[in-house]
Design a protein around this motif. Structure first.
Motif, mmCIF file in Angstrom:
data_model
loop_
_atom_site.group_PDB
_atom_site.id
_atom_site.type_symbol
_atom_site.label_atom_id
_atom_site.label_comp_id
_atom_site.label_asym_id
_atom_site.label_seq_id
_atom_site.Cartn_x
_atom_site.Cartn_y
_atom_site.Cartn_z
ATOM 1 N N GLN A 1 0.816 -1.314 0.108
ATOM 2 C CA GLN A 1 0.049 0.114 0.091
ATOM 3 C C GLN A 1 1.112 1.286 0.047
ATOM 4 O O GLN A 1 1.650 1.515 1.040
ATOM 5 C CB GLN A 1 -0.764 0.010 1.263
ATOM 6 N N VAL A 2 0.421 2.130 -0.828
ATOM 7 C CA VAL A 2 1.134 3.437 -0.776
ATOM 8 C C VAL A 2 0.053 4.361 -0.639
ATOM 9 O O VAL A 2 -1.041 4.446 -1.363
ATOM 10 C CB VAL A 2 1.916 3.651 -2.214
ATOM 11 N N THR A 3 0.323 5.389 0.271
ATOM 12 C CA THR A 3 -0.870 6.366 0.659
ATOM 13 C C THR A 3 -0.206 7.517 0.504
ATOM 14 O O THR A 3 0.885 7.982 1.272
ATOM 15 C CB THR A 3 -1.398 6.071 1.997
ATOM 16 N N VAL A 4 -0.640 8.648 -0.149
ATOM 17 C CA VAL A 4 0.048 10.136 -0.184
ATOM 18 C C VAL A 4 -1.112 10.953 0.452
ATOM 19 O O VAL A 4 -2.344 10.850 -0.338
ATOM 20 C CB VAL A 4 0.295 10.518 -1.844
ATOM 21 N N SER A 5 -0.866 11.709 1.201
ATOM 22 C CA SER A 5 -1.668 12.792 1.767
ATOM 23 C C SER A 5 -1.500 14.222 1.439
ATOM 24 O O SER A 5 -0.224 14.486 1.011
ATOM 25 C CB SER A 5 -1.874 12.601 3.297
ATOM 26 N N SER A 6 -2.205 15.057 1.142
ATOM 27 C CA SER A 6 -2.065 16.573 0.522
ATOM 28 C C SER A 6 -1.702 17.116 2.017
ATOM 29 O O SER A 6 -1.751 16.922 3.021
ATOM 30 C CB SER A 6 -3.474 16.888 0.205
#
Length: 126
Positions: free
Chosen positions: A121-126
């Motif tokens: 899983q790759v999660t990118v947040s702003s």
């Protein structure tokens, strides 16, 4: 035959991650390798692929200039360097192997790949 992906995590937009995929019980030198990604409700999407020798690559337009694929045949590993990550890069990333690929060929269609890893899983947040 097994592919084990690792290196996923959570980062802020603009950050970097490096995914790794280890092959076991596989004649790695005969495989073209690739990374795909998938989000819930969507089809698996091609990200990048590398030919058997490592000199030929294909990268999806959506990540071109930000992601780089490479391989180390001696270590039976393939990597995906992801820079300047964006929120839309959030997904489960899978590595895949096209066994007995033609030497100069770099496949991009999911149907070309015979072996798949479990995903990271790759999660990118702003």
């Amino acid at each position: 035959v097994q592919l084990q992906a690792s290196g996923g995590g959570s980062v802020q937009a603009g950050g970097s991650l490096r995914l790794s995929c280890t092959a076991s019980r596989l004649n790695f030198n005969r495989c073209a390798m690739a990374w795909f990604r998938q989000t819930p409700g969507k089809e698996r999407e091609f990200v990048a692929a590398v030919g058997r020798s490592g000199t030929s690559t294909e990268v999806a337009n959506s990540v071109k200039g930000r992601f780089t694929i490479s391989r180390d045949n001696a270590r039976k590993m393939v990597y995906l360097q992801m820079d300047n990550l964006q929120v839309e890069d959030t997904a489960v990333y899978y590595c895949a192997a096209d066994y007995n690929a033609i030497l100069s060929h770099v496949p991009t269609a999911p149907t070309a790949f015979d072996v798949w890893g479990q995903g990271t899983q790759v999660t990118v947040s702003s």
